[in-house]
Design a protein around this motif. Structure first.
Motif, PDB file in Angstrom:
ATOM      1  N   ALA A  67      11.293  13.001  -2.285  1.00 47.41           N
ATOM      2  CA  ALA A  67      11.413  11.548  -2.419  1.00 47.41           C
ATOM      3  C   ALA A  67      10.340  10.934  -1.535  1.00 47.41           C
ATOM      4  CB  ALA A  67      12.798  11.052  -2.008  1.00 47.41           C
ATOM      5  N   SER A  68       9.949   9.711  -1.867  1.00 41.01           N
ATOM      6  CA  SER A  68       8.928   9.049  -1.060  1.00 41.01           C
ATOM      7  C   SER A  68       9.308   7.607  -0.801  1.00 41.01           C
ATOM      8  CB  SER A  68       7.565   9.103  -1.756  1.00 41.01           C
ATOM      9  OG  SER A  68       7.579   8.345  -2.948  1.00 41.01           O
ATOM     10  N   ALA A  69       8.836   7.095   0.321  1.00 36.74           N
ATOM     11  CA  ALA A  69       8.983   5.692   0.676  1.00 36.74           C
ATOM     12  C   ALA A  69       7.726   5.295   1.438  1.00 36.74           C
ATOM     13  CB  ALA A  69      10.222   5.474   1.542  1.00 36.74           C
ATOM     14  N   VAL A  70       6.822   4.631   0.748  1.00 37.79           N
ATOM     15  CA  VAL A  70       5.563   4.225   1.359  1.00 37.79           C
ATOM     16  C   VAL A  70       5.736   2.852   1.991  1.00 37.79           C
ATOM     17  CG1 VAL A  70       3.187   3.542   0.866  1.00 37.79           C
ATOM     18  CG2 VAL A  70       4.123   5.616  -0.151  1.00 37.79           C
ATOM     19  N   ASN A  71       5.579   2.809   3.310  1.00 35.16           N
ATOM     20  CA  ASN A  71       5.642   1.538   4.032  1.00 35.16           C
ATOM     21  C   ASN A  71       4.255   0.897   4.013  1.00 35.16           C
ATOM     22  OD1 ASN A  71       8.324   2.022   4.657  1.00 35.16           O
ATOM     23  ND2 ASN A  71       7.881   2.823   6.695  1.00 35.16           N
ATOM     24  N   TYR A  72       4.115  -0.191   3.264  1.00 30.81           N
ATOM     25  CA  TYR A  72       2.813  -0.847   3.162  1.00 30.81           C
ATOM     26  C   TYR A  72       2.543  -1.764   4.347  1.00 30.81           C
ATOM     27  CZ  TYR A  72       1.966   0.853  -1.557  1.00 30.81           C
ATOM     28  OH  TYR A  72       1.727   1.655  -2.648  1.00 30.81           O
ATOM     29  N   ASP A  73       3.572  -2.422   4.836  1.00 28.42           N
ATOM     30  CA  ASP A  73       3.452  -3.253   6.036  1.00 28.42           C
ATOM     31  C   ASP A  73       4.843  -3.349   6.649  1.00 28.42           C
ATOM     32  OD1 ASP A  73       4.848  -5.060   4.437  1.00 28.42           O
ATOM     33  OD2 ASP A  73       3.231  -6.542   4.340  1.00 28.42           O
ATOM     34  N   ASN A  74       5.081  -4.325   7.499  1.00 29.24           N
ATOM     35  CA  ASN A  74       6.379  -4.438   8.173  1.00 29.24           C
ATOM     36  C   ASN A  74       7.477  -5.008   7.279  1.00 29.24           C
ATOM     37  OD1 ASN A  74       5.501  -3.399  10.641  1.00 29.24           O
ATOM     38  ND2 ASN A  74       4.749  -5.397  11.318  1.00 29.24           N
ATOM     39  N   PHE A  78       7.766   0.968  -0.967  1.00 32.70           N
ATOM     40  CA  PHE A  78       7.974   1.323  -2.366  1.00 32.70           C
ATOM     41  C   PHE A  78       8.452   2.767  -2.446  1.00 32.70           C
ATOM     42  CE2 PHE A  78       7.216   2.153  -6.806  1.00 32.70           C
ATOM     43  CZ  PHE A  78       7.510   0.925  -7.393  1.00 32.70           C
ATOM     44  N   LEU A  79       9.513   2.975  -3.228  1.00 28.12           N
ATOM     45  CA  LEU A  79      10.141   4.284  -3.349  1.00 28.12           C
ATOM     46  C   LEU A  79       9.687   4.993  -4.619  1.00 28.12           C
ATOM     47  CD1 LEU A  79      13.839   3.393  -2.416  1.00 28.12           C
ATOM     48  CD2 LEU A  79      11.889   3.774  -0.905  1.00 28.12           C
ATOM     49  N   GLY A  80       9.621   6.321  -4.546  1.00 24.52           N
ATOM     50  CA  GLY A  80       9.251   7.098  -5.715  1.00 24.52           C
ATOM     51  C   GLY A  80       9.524   8.574  -5.511  1.00 24.52           C
ATOM     52  N   PHE A  81       9.158   9.360  -6.498  1.00 23.05           N
ATOM     53  CA  PHE A  81       9.232  10.824  -6.435  1.00 23.05           C
ATOM     54  C   PHE A  81      10.625  11.353  -6.084  1.00 23.05           C
ATOM     55  CE2 PHE A  81       4.591  10.408  -5.931  1.00 23.05           C
ATOM     56  CZ  PHE A  81       4.202  11.271  -6.949  1.00 23.05           C
ATOM     57  N   TYR A  82      11.666  10.642  -6.513  1.00 25.45           N
ATOM     58  CA  TYR A  82      13.012  11.161  -6.272  1.00 25.45           C
ATOM     59  C   TYR A  82      13.301  12.208  -7.345  1.00 25.45           C
ATOM     60  CZ  TYR A  82      18.055  11.363  -5.473  1.00 25.45           C
ATOM     61  OH  TYR A  82      19.335  11.786  -5.205  1.00 25.45           O
ATOM     62  N   ILE A  83      13.059  13.462  -6.988  1.00 22.91           N
ATOM     63  CA  ILE A  83      13.178  14.567  -7.937  1.00 22.91           C
ATOM     64  C   ILE A  83      13.918  15.724  -7.256  1.00 22.91           C
ATOM     65  CG2 ILE A  83      11.958  16.156  -9.470  1.00 22.91           C
ATOM     66  CD1 ILE A  83       9.520  14.294  -9.234  1.00 22.91           C
ATOM     67  N   ALA A  98      16.964  11.324  -0.134  1.00 20.71           N
ATOM     68  CA  ALA A  98      16.904   9.887  -0.414  1.00 20.71           C
ATOM     69  C   ALA A  98      17.316   9.076   0.806  1.00 20.71           C
ATOM     70  CB  ALA A  98      17.795   9.556  -1.613  1.00 20.71           C
ATOM     71  N   GLU A  99      18.338   9.525   1.502  1.00 22.63           N
ATOM     72  CA  GLU A  99      18.765   8.817   2.713  1.00 22.63           C
ATOM     73  C   GLU A  99      17.692   8.882   3.796  1.00 22.63           C
ATOM     74  OE1 GLU A  99      21.256   6.912   3.192  1.00 22.63           O
ATOM     75  OE2 GLU A  99      22.391   7.276   1.355  1.00 22.63           O
ATOM     76  N   ALA A 100      16.972  10.008   3.855  1.00 25.26           N
ATOM     77  CA  ALA A 100      15.919  10.155   4.859  1.00 25.26           C
ATOM     78  C   ALA A 100      14.772   9.188   4.605  1.00 25.26           C
ATOM     79  CB  ALA A 100      15.403  11.589   4.880  1.00 25.26           C
ATOM     80  N   VAL A 101      14.363   9.030   3.339  1.00 25.45           N
ATOM     81  CA  VAL A 101      13.266   8.099   3.070  1.00 25.45           C
ATOM     82  C   VAL A 101      13.741   6.651   3.198  1.00 25.45           C
ATOM     83  CG1 VAL A 101      11.990   9.717   1.621  1.00 25.45           C
ATOM     84  CG2 VAL A 101      13.601   8.150   0.553  1.00 25.45           C
ATOM     85  N   LYS A 102      14.997   6.405   2.889  1.00 26.56           N
ATOM     86  CA  LYS A 102      15.536   5.057   3.078  1.00 26.56           C
ATOM     87  C   LYS A 102      15.522   4.685   4.555  1.00 26.56           C
ATOM     88  CE  LYS A 102      19.523   2.139   1.943  1.00 26.56           C
ATOM     89  NZ  LYS A 102      20.881   2.112   1.352  1.00 26.56           N
TER      90      LYS A 102
END
Length: 298
Positions: A67-74, A78-83, A98-102
């Motif tokens: 899973a991914s969570a890209v922090n663009y700023d403060n 954006f979340l993705g790759f939940y596989i 998912a909880e870790a990226v959240k």
């Protein structure tokens, strides 16, 4: 990092951690098998935006979930790759990732593109649907037959991330994304073009090779004719033997001009997602978005 400690060496160890570049490529490959059709050089562009945001679940050392969570700023992620690998679905391993990226997102408003069949589940986690995105497909030759092959003299190659381009992009994306754009514009096989009028940027677009065919994204333009001119400029860079290749464009449904362009070009709708947010829909000008950048990163 989450860990299940061994009990008498009988319980398998499950570790959640940030992914290396090669492991992000593995997640990209998984996305390809799920039908998302990522670009050939997406992994390095994606991970460079926020290396700590790409996480995997490893069971006895084997990666089984991502899973991914890209922090663009403060303020925006954006979340993705939940596989989750098929044999481990329903086991709870994916939910832990998912909880870790959240948690990585902290207080930020989170965006995501959710496939239709999973949107009810995402609502349970507080996400609300903002609008639909439709993936359209057509062949290089058929699109050019509709638009013609004449090149517009206000379109030029684009590789440098200028202050003007940053400003233009910022009106069409919820946060600054300088690191991502620098990598995106300069990635191998990516071709970008910009449309300028009276010394100002009025649109830009990128074409990239994917596992199957090509994708255009972003396709940002102030007017429909600029979007069409950018599309022609990109597709005419492809060699003659690619005339039958598929081209995909992911368009936001609220942009009526984009929907009309898809119909005019005879494109076929092949996939659908819902753009969802955890807090609120950001104030971006959807009427100038003819193709979103990527389902995985927004």
């Amino acid at each position: 990092m989450a860990r299940n400690h061994n009990i008498g060496a009988l319980m398998p160890e499950y570790v959640i951690r940030a992914l290396t570049e090669d492991e992000v490529q593995t997640a990209v490959d998984w996305a390809g098998r799920e039908g998302w059709n990522p670009g050939l050089h997406d992994a390095v562009c994606f991970r460079g935006s926020d290396p700590e945001g790409f996480k995997g679940g490893f069971l006895d050392g084997q990666m089984i979930a991502s899973a991914s969570a890209v922090n663009y700023d403060n303020n925006y992620s954006f979340l993705g790759f939940y596989i989750v690998q098929p044999e481990y679905r329903g086991s709870g391993y994916g939910l832990q990732v998912a909880e870790a990226v959240k948690a990585h997102c902290q207080h930020r408003n989170m965006g995501m593109d959710g496939v239709v069949e999973q949107q009810d589940n995402y609502r349970k986690f507080g996400f609300e649907l903002a609008y639909d995105n439709y993936r359209f497909s057509g062949t290089v030759g058929k699109i050019l037959d509709q638009l013609g092959r004449s090149l517009h003299d206000q379109i030029t190659p684009l590789s440098a991330l200028t202050d003007e381009l940053k400003s233009y992009d910022r009106g069409l994306f919820p946060a600054p994304r300088d690191t991502f754009l620098h990598g995106w514009l300069n990635a191998p096989s990516h071709i970008s073009r910009v449309f300028e009028e009276d010394g100002q940027i009025k649109g830009y677009a990128t074409l990239r090779r994917c596992l199957s065919g090509y994708k255009v994204g972003p396709l940002f333009a102030d007017r429909p004719e600029i979007a069409q001119a950018l599309l022609v400029s990109l597709l005419t860079t492809l060699p003659a033997d690619q005339i039958g290749s598929e081209v995909f464009i992911d368009m936001p449904n609220p942009n009526a001009h984009a929907m009309a362009m898809a119909q005019q070009l005879g494109l076929t709708k092949v996939f659908e997602t819902g753009r969802m947010y955890s807090s609120h829909a950001p104030d971006i000008d959807l009427d100038r978005i003819y193709g979103i950048t990527t389902f995985e990163l927004g």
